[in-house]
Design a protein around this motif. Structure first.
Motif, PDB file in Angstrom:
ATOM      1  N   GLY A 150       7.692  -9.046  -1.314  1.00  0.00           N
ATOM      2  CA  GLY A 150       7.339  -9.010   0.098  1.00  0.00           C
ATOM      3  C   GLY A 150       5.876  -8.750   0.386  1.00  0.00           C
ATOM      4  N   ASP A 151       5.026  -8.865  -0.617  1.00  0.00           N
ATOM      5  CA  ASP A 151       3.588  -8.689  -0.434  1.00  0.00           C
ATOM      6  C   ASP A 151       2.987  -9.986   0.089  1.00  0.00           C
ATOM      7  OD1 ASP A 151       0.905  -7.848  -0.727  1.00  0.00           O
ATOM      8  OD2 ASP A 151       1.365  -6.775  -2.574  1.00  0.00           O
ATOM      9  N   THR A 152       1.766  -9.910   0.628  1.00  0.00           N
ATOM     10  CA  THR A 152       1.049 -11.130   0.995  1.00  0.00           C
ATOM     11  C   THR A 152       0.738 -11.949  -0.245  1.00  0.00           C
ATOM     12  OG1 THR A 152      -1.026  -9.875   0.915  1.00  0.00           O
ATOM     13  CG2 THR A 152       0.001 -10.178   3.081  1.00  0.00           C
ATOM     14  N   ARG A 153       0.644 -11.274  -1.392  1.00  0.00           N
ATOM     15  CA  ARG A 153       0.377 -11.945  -2.662  1.00  0.00           C
ATOM     16  C   ARG A 153       1.665 -12.470  -3.271  1.00  0.00           C
ATOM     17  NH1 ARG A 153      -1.675  -7.460  -1.521  1.00  0.00           N
ATOM     18  NH2 ARG A 153      -3.901  -7.030  -1.607  1.00  0.00           N
ATOM     19  N   HIS A 204       1.541   4.820   9.573  1.00  0.00           N
ATOM     20  CA  HIS A 204       0.419   4.108  10.198  1.00  0.00           C
ATOM     21  C   HIS A 204       0.182   2.759   9.513  1.00  0.00           C
ATOM     22  CE1 HIS A 204      -3.369   3.757  12.405  1.00  0.00           C
ATOM     23  NE2 HIS A 204      -3.948   3.413  11.273  1.00  0.00           N
ATOM     24  N   TYR A 205       0.164   2.738   8.189  1.00  0.00           N
ATOM     25  CA  TYR A 205      -0.014   1.477   7.458  1.00  0.00           C
ATOM     26  C   TYR A 205       1.104   0.487   7.806  1.00  0.00           C
ATOM     27  CZ  TYR A 205      -3.774   3.122   4.347  1.00  0.00           C
ATOM     28  OH  TYR A 205      -4.964   3.577   3.836  1.00  0.00           O
ATOM     29  N   THR A 206       2.326   1.012   7.907  1.00  0.00           N
ATOM     30  CA  THR A 206       3.458   0.136   8.201  1.00  0.00           C
ATOM     31  C   THR A 206       3.392  -0.400   9.623  1.00  0.00           C
ATOM     32  OG1 THR A 206       4.802   1.363   6.607  1.00  0.00           O
ATOM     33  CG2 THR A 206       5.974  -0.030   8.172  1.00  0.00           C
ATOM     34  N   THR A 227       0.805  -1.232   0.000  1.00  0.00           N
ATOM     35  CA  THR A 227       0.000   0.000   0.000  1.00  0.00           C
ATOM     36  C   THR A 227       0.836   1.280   0.000  1.00  0.00           C
ATOM     37  OG1 THR A 227      -0.142  -0.183   2.415  1.00  0.00           O
ATOM     38  CG2 THR A 227      -2.007  -1.022   1.121  1.00  0.00           C
ATOM     39  N   VAL A 228       2.013   1.262   0.615  1.00  0.00           N
ATOM     40  CA  VAL A 228       2.792   2.496   0.778  1.00  0.00           C
ATOM     41  C   VAL A 228       4.275   2.213   0.573  1.00  0.00           C
ATOM     42  CG1 VAL A 228       1.177   3.621   2.349  1.00  0.00           C
ATOM     43  CG2 VAL A 228       2.979   2.145   3.281  1.00  0.00           C
ATOM     44  N   THR A 229       5.041   3.280   0.315  1.00  0.00           N
ATOM     45  CA  THR A 229       6.491   3.167   0.286  1.00  0.00           C
ATOM     46  C   THR A 229       7.070   3.785   1.555  1.00  0.00           C
ATOM     47  OG1 THR A 229       6.803   5.280  -0.868  1.00  0.00           O
ATOM     48  CG2 THR A 229       6.544   3.299  -2.233  1.00  0.00           C
TER      49      THR A 229
END
Length: 426
Positions: free
Chosen positions: A369-372, A279-281, A213-215
């Protein structure tokens, strides 16, 4: 009380909001902070008091993330910034100067190779690339103008594991900091500071956030390096004109690098992480250990299946008994070799592109490193700017595809690979 990793990934840096009692770290979406009075403002600007001035420098949401990552890595402090590439520049900035060099591994992410071989020249810096499996070559590459040694714990794209203990001894003997990119391993699988690293950097965009979602980037300071032991690091050991002659190492001790990263690095380079990304991290890190366990479990199953597939020439996963790096797993990454590796396809470049185009469950993206589960043909994308020799040295030859194994059902991942390999080879 000494808490375990699973507890710290949820609680480190997170305290109930003093104003509202909010349990989750709030997003402090603000540019500036009101000073108590003129004396308070002066103390903050003089680095005599810790607090919040302006969100280019410090922000409560980002500060919570910095504390969490530093805690998980076993460091004394951390500085978050806008991306992994920003973190690498932030790590080098206090150490380097015109005419100075950094000794780096040939096994790096393609963008890092470009950053070190091309972009840093604009600062008057240079990089010497060495195969870090050749320890004598690493030592020989260090000269009087070297200011750091840089490598990845689990190298992207091949999943090669660096012998951090051996490299750290070389850096220490030369009086130099070892900087380790721990993006592919995360602190759950590897803690480079325990193996002698001075600084640890991450692209938090990857496994730490874990959801694409974010960098974000971060530099973690071990607090173990003596910046005043020589005259090589004047930014940290000598008087700083911008702060009336303050000496960072003398004043802040183990936290010298961290304070310099905020007071000088973020102040002047401005590569700030925004609070929403922080926050996302933070939310992503809460499940880091659970995700990494599944990444490793799936990668072991998938790599084992691929190794026996008739269309596959080679699999680079260090978790395989056949890997030349397998003996380093228990010592460097005791909880597993990660979820990243490459496969070499029989049929070369054309087979690779057909394979990538035929996958359905996998996403063809420039990320990992994504869940996908993710895939990319590095030679035509992330490593495209490199020469064929550099591509091969980095583990991204034209017949190689990088695979980032997600946390889906392993049987579904294998089925998708199977049908794509069949199509790729006619």
């Amino acid at each position: 009380m000494a808490y375990g990793f699973d507890t710290l990934q949820i609680h480190a840096g997170a305290r109930p909001d003093p104003a509202t009692g909010a349990r989750q770290v709030p997003i402090y979406q603000t540019t500036a902070y009101v000073f108590r009075d003129a004396e308070h403002a002066a103390a903050l600007f003089n680095l005599q008091e810790v607090g919040y001035i302006y969100s280019r420098l410090t922000n409560p949401t980002v500060a919570a993330l910095q504390e969490r990552v530093a805690t998980l890595e076993g460091g004394v402090g951390a500085v978050c910034c806008s991306s992994g590439h920003a973190a690498q520049i932030m790590a080098l900035f206090p150490l380097m100067g015109p005419g100075l060099n950094v000794v780096v591994s040939t096994r790096l992410y393609g963008g890092s190779i470009t950053q070190f071989s091309q972009t840093i020249k604009r600062f008057g810096w240079s990089a010497t690339f060495v195969d870090f499996d050749d320890l004598d070559a690493v030592a020989a590459a260090i000269d009087d103008n070297t200011r750091a040694v840089f490598c990845e714990s689990i190298a992207n794209p091949g999943g090669y594991i660096t012998d951090l203990d051996a490299v750290a001894k070389i850096a220490d003997a030369a009086g130099l900091p070892l900087i380790v990119d721990n993006t592919s391993a995360t602190p759950y699988l590897c803690r480079p500071i325990e193996h002698g690293a001075t600084l640890v950097v991450h692209s938090m965009t990857k496994y730490l956030t874990g959801n694409g979602t974010v960098t974000g980037g971060v530099v973690v300071d071990s607090g173990n390096f003596d910046w005043s032991a020589s005259d090589k690091f004047p930014s940290l050991s000598e008087p700083e004109p911008a702060y009336h002659g303050l000496k960072f190492h003398e004043t802040f001790g183990p936290l010298a690098f961290t304070f310099h990263g905020i007071a000088i690095g973020l102040r002047d380079l401005g590569m700030t992480l925004n609070p929403q990304a922080a926050h996302y991290t933070l939310m992503g890190i809460e499940t880091l250990s659970l995700r990494m366990e599944r990444h490793v479990l799936n990668a072991e199953k998938v790599a084992g299946w691929l190794e026996s597939h008739p269309t596959i020439e080679a699999v680079t996963y260090a978790g395989l008994a056949s890997s030349p790096y397998h003996d380093r797993v228990a010592r460097i990454c005791p909880k597993g070799a990660g979820g990243l590796f490459t496969i070499a396809l029989k049929g070369g470049y054309d087979a690779c592109t057909r394979f990538v185009d035929s996958l359905e469950l996998f996403s063809h993206v420039a990320n990992l490193g994504d869940t996908r589960s993710l895939v990319i043909h590095s030679a035509s994308t992330t490593h495209r700017q490199l020469s064929p020799e550099q591509q091969t040295a980095a583990g991204a030859a034209p017949n190689v595809v990088r695979i980032s194994i997600g946390i889906e059902d392993a049987a579904d991942i294998i089925a998708d690979l199977d049908q794509a390999l069949t199509k790729a080879h006619g």
